[in-house]
Scaffold this active site. Structure first.
Site, PDB file in Angstrom:
ATOM      1  N   GLU A 194      10.347   0.248  -7.788  1.00 36.60           N
ATOM      2  CA  GLU A 194      10.305  -0.777  -8.837  1.00 36.60           C
ATOM      3  C   GLU A 194      11.342  -1.862  -8.600  1.00 36.60           C
ATOM      4  OE1 GLU A 194       8.460   1.964 -12.435  1.00 36.60           O
ATOM      5  OE2 GLU A 194      10.632   1.960 -12.131  1.00 36.60           O
ATOM      6  N   GLU A 225       6.028   9.645 -10.603  1.00 33.64           N
ATOM      7  CA  GLU A 225       6.227   9.978 -12.006  1.00 33.64           C
ATOM      8  C   GLU A 225       5.084  10.783 -12.614  1.00 33.64           C
ATOM      9  OE1 GLU A 225       8.832   6.320 -11.360  1.00 33.64           O
ATOM     10  OE2 GLU A 225       6.966   7.139 -10.588  1.00 33.64           O
TER      11      GLU A 225
END
Length: 260
Positions: free
Chosen positions: A110, A130
């Site tokens: 990210e 995730e």
């Protein structure tokens, strides 16, 4: 975490190499502060982010998740530490370049996503794991529509598969792939080329090229992090996923889950 000036280029190196540069609250706070410091320096024309040969950044330290006992604690962590660091990259007065060697996992990917530019080594790899621990890549899911086409973004965020550097190049996550031992040199050469321009011109160009990401994109990131804190963490899947991660086994997620 360390900040050094190399002429008109600021070099920020992530800390905690023994944990593959996994970020805790102190790490996110330090990253935001160093980016603000570098962006405010009138001599700096570009910032380069570095990890180490084994990893660029392993994202959030999973231990932080085990300490977030309530939605309020989760909101304070994500909105108080993670979001300001991501905003600091996007809002930095000068371009931020990620120099990626090794793995960029979760929040590390990210960071690359919201950077202005990125150079990857041939052995660099990108992964958003995730979903395998019952949560979801909130910053990526919210910001990717403003930086990547939705199909490559969905491929990475939904499958949790690892992308090699050349696939990341085709997806637009990175801008150049070089030999691993040349990543730092290539990133700093790119920064030096940018630094040949007027600081005012660089600042204004970045402001317009990131306009939608800075406004709509980061608002979406805030909403996603709030939803993660309020609805996902503490859910049966998140509890099972993080427990399985700690126990080094495959999670047994429920067949059906609550939907919105």
């Amino acid at each position: 975490m360390d900040l050094r000036r190399q002429g008109p280029v600021a070099r920020i190196t992530f800390g905690r190499p023994e944990k593959l540069h996994a970020m805790d609250a102190a790490g996110w706070r330090s990253l935001a502060a160093l980016l603000q410091e570098a962006g405010a320096d009138r001599q700096v024309r570009a910032v380069v982010l570095h990890g180490s040969p084994r990893a660029f950044c392993a994202g959030n330290d999973i231990g932080e998740f085990f300490r977030l006992a309530t939605p309020q604690e989760a909101r304070e962590y994500f909105l108080g530490f993670v979001l300001p660091a991501m905003e600091a990259i996007v809002n930095c007065e000068v371009p931020v370049i990620s120099a990626v060697r090794g793995r960029a996992v979760g929040g590390g990917t990210e960071i690359v996503l919201v950077s202005d530019l990125a150079i990857a080594g041939t052995k660099a790899a990108f992964r958003l794991p995730e979903a395998r621990i019952g949560v979801w890549p909130t910053v990526f899911a919210a910001a990717a529509p403003y930086t990547l086409a939705h199909k490559p973004a969905g491929l990475l965020a939904l499958t949790a598969q690892e992308l090699d550097s050349h696939t990341a190049l085709r997806c637009g996550l990175v801008h150049q792939v070089v030999d691993d031992d040349l990543v730092g040199d290539a990133a700093h050469a790119l920064a030096a080329t940018i630094a040949e321009g007027s600081r005012d011109a660089i600042r204004r160009t970045k402001r317009f090229t990131t306009a939608r990401l800075r406004t709509d994109g980061m608002a979406a990131v805030r909403d996603a992090l709030t939803e993660l804190s309020d609805e996902t963490l503490g859910s049966p899947d998140a509890v099972e996923g993080t427990r399985a991660f700690r126990e080094k086994r495959t999670p047994a997620f429920a067949v059906t889950t609550t939907s919105d």
